[in-house]
Design a protein around this motif. Structure first.
Motif, short mmCIF file in Angstrom:
data_model
loop_
_atom_site.label_atom_id
_atom_site.label_comp_id
_atom_site.label_asym_id
_atom_site.label_seq_id
_atom_site.Cartn_x
_atom_site.Cartn_y
_atom_site.Cartn_z
N ALA A 13 0.86 -1.19 0.00
CA ALA A 13 0.00 0.00 0.00
C ALA A 13 0.89 1.24 0.00
CB ALA A 13 -0.91 0.01 1.22
N ALA A 14 0.52 2.20 -0.82
CA ALA A 14 1.27 3.45 -0.88
C ALA A 14 1.00 4.27 0.38
CB ALA A 14 0.86 4.23 -2.12
N ASP A 15 1.96 5.08 0.75
CA ASP A 15 1.81 5.92 1.93
C ASP A 15 0.60 6.85 1.82
OD1 ASP A 15 4.00 4.77 3.13
OD2 ASP A 15 5.40 6.32 2.43
N THR A 16 0.33 7.34 0.62
CA THR A 16 -0.82 8.24 0.44
C THR A 16 -2.13 7.50 0.67
OG1 THR A 16 -0.77 7.81 -1.94
CG2 THR A 16 0.39 9.77 -1.16
N ASP A 17 -2.20 6.22 0.26
CA ASP A 17 -3.40 5.42 0.51
C ASP A 17 -3.62 5.17 2.00
OD1 ASP A 17 -3.81 5.30 -2.21
OD2 ASP A 17 -2.87 3.31 -2.43
N ILE A 18 -2.52 4.92 2.69
CA ILE A 18 -2.61 4.70 4.14
C ILE A 18 -3.09 5.97 4.83
CG2 ILE A 18 -1.27 4.20 6.23
CD1 ILE A 18 0.54 2.45 4.41
N ALA A 19 -2.52 7.10 4.44
CA ALA A 19 -2.90 8.38 5.06
C ALA A 19 -4.36 8.70 4.78
CB ALA A 19 -2.00 9.50 4.55
N ALA A 20 -4.82 8.44 3.54
CA ALA A 20 -6.21 8.73 3.18
C ALA A 20 -7.17 7.84 3.97
CB ALA A 20 -6.42 8.54 1.69
N ALA A 21 -6.85 6.56 4.11
CA ALA A 21 -7.70 5.65 4.87
C ALA A 21 -7.73 6.05 6.34
CB ALA A 21 -7.21 4.21 4.72
N TRP A 22 -6.60 6.45 6.88
CA TRP A 22 -6.53 6.85 8.28
C TRP A 22 -7.33 8.12 8.52
CZ3 TRP A 22 -4.82 4.62 12.60
CH2 TRP A 22 -4.63 5.40 13.72
N ALA A 23 -7.18 9.11 7.62
CA ALA A 23 -7.87 10.39 7.78
C ALA A 23 -9.38 10.25 7.58
CB ALA A 23 -7.30 11.41 6.79
N GLY A 24 -9.78 9.41 6.63
CA GLY A 24 -11.20 9.26 6.33
C GLY A 24 -11.91 8.26 7.21
N GLY A 25 -11.17 7.52 8.02
CA GLY A 25 -11.80 6.52 8.89
C GLY A 25 -12.24 5.28 8.13
N GLY A 26 -11.80 5.13 6.88
CA GLY A 26 -12.19 3.97 6.09
C GLY A 26 -11.19 2.85 6.20
N ARG A 27 -11.40 1.84 5.40
CA ARG A 27 -10.50 0.68 5.38
C ARG A 27 -9.49 0.84 4.25
NH1 ARG A 27 -14.12 -4.71 6.15
NH2 ARG A 27 -14.81 -4.26 8.26
N LEU A 28 -8.30 0.37 4.51
CA LEU A 28 -7.27 0.37 3.49
C LEU A 28 -7.52 -0.76 2.49
CD1 LEU A 28 -4.63 1.52 2.42
CD2 LEU A 28 -3.42 -0.01 3.95
N ARG A 29 -7.91 -1.91 3.02
CA ARG A 29 -8.18 -3.07 2.18
C ARG A 29 -9.54 -3.64 2.55
NH1 ARG A 29 -2.56 -4.23 3.85
NH2 ARG A 29 -1.28 -3.88 2.03
N ASP A 30 -10.26 -4.10 1.54
CA ASP A 30 -11.55 -4.75 1.77
C ASP A 30 -11.48 -6.13 1.13
OD1 ASP A 30 -14.13 -5.49 2.24
OD2 ASP A 30 -15.03 -4.00 0.92
N GLU A 31 -11.30 -7.14 1.95
CA GLU A 31 -11.12 -8.51 1.46
C GLU A 31 -12.36 -9.06 0.76
OE1 GLU A 31 -8.38 -10.68 1.52
OE2 GLU A 31 -7.32 -8.84 1.98
N THR A 32 -13.53 -8.52 1.05
CA THR A 32 -14.74 -9.03 0.42
C THR A 32 -14.85 -8.58 -1.04
OG1 THR A 32 -16.04 -7.17 1.24
CG2 THR A 32 -16.01 -9.17 2.58
N SER A 33 -14.34 -7.41 -1.36
CA SER A 33 -14.44 -6.92 -2.74
C SER A 33 -13.17 -7.17 -3.54
CB SER A 33 -14.79 -5.43 -2.76
OG SER A 33 -13.74 -4.68 -2.17
N ALA A 34 -12.02 -7.17 -2.89
CA ALA A 34 -10.75 -7.38 -3.59
C ALA A 34 -9.82 -8.20 -2.70
CB ALA A 34 -10.12 -6.04 -3.94
N PRO A 35 -10.00 -9.52 -2.68
CA PRO A 35 -9.15 -10.36 -1.82
C PRO A 35 -7.70 -10.39 -2.31
CG PRO A 35 -10.58 -11.73 -3.14
CD PRO A 35 -10.98 -10.31 -3.40
#
Length: 89
Positions: A13-35
């Protein structure tokens, strides 16, 4: 209960993706949609056997190096009245 033991590749995972998931309160990875891509799959009939197999798969170099991970997933048994149950149920 039956179990599925899966060895998968860990997606980077790119650092920007991690930061966006952390800031937005979302998940970085969703195993149900993209295992994660599977490398090896093994079945076990009980929990002790599943944990023993998972422990054995954890000794693989890629798992120890952090490039793969081992997951133990419970598989619910079919309804005993299901017409396609093994054993003629």
């Amino acid at each position: 209960m039956r179990f599925l033991i899966v060895r998968t590749e860990i997606r980077a995972a790119a650092d920007t993706d991690i930061a966006a998931a952390w800031a937005g309160g979302g998940r970085l990875r969703d195993e149900t949609s993209a295992p994660e891509p599977r490398r090896q799959v093994v079945h076990a009939e009980d929990r002790d056997a599943a944990l023993l197999l998972a422990r054995a798969l954890s000794t693989v170099g890629a798992v120890r190096a952090g490039r793969h991970r081992v997951k133990v997933l419970p598989i619910s048994d079919r309804d005993p009245a299901h017409p396609y149950r093994p054993g003629g149920g």
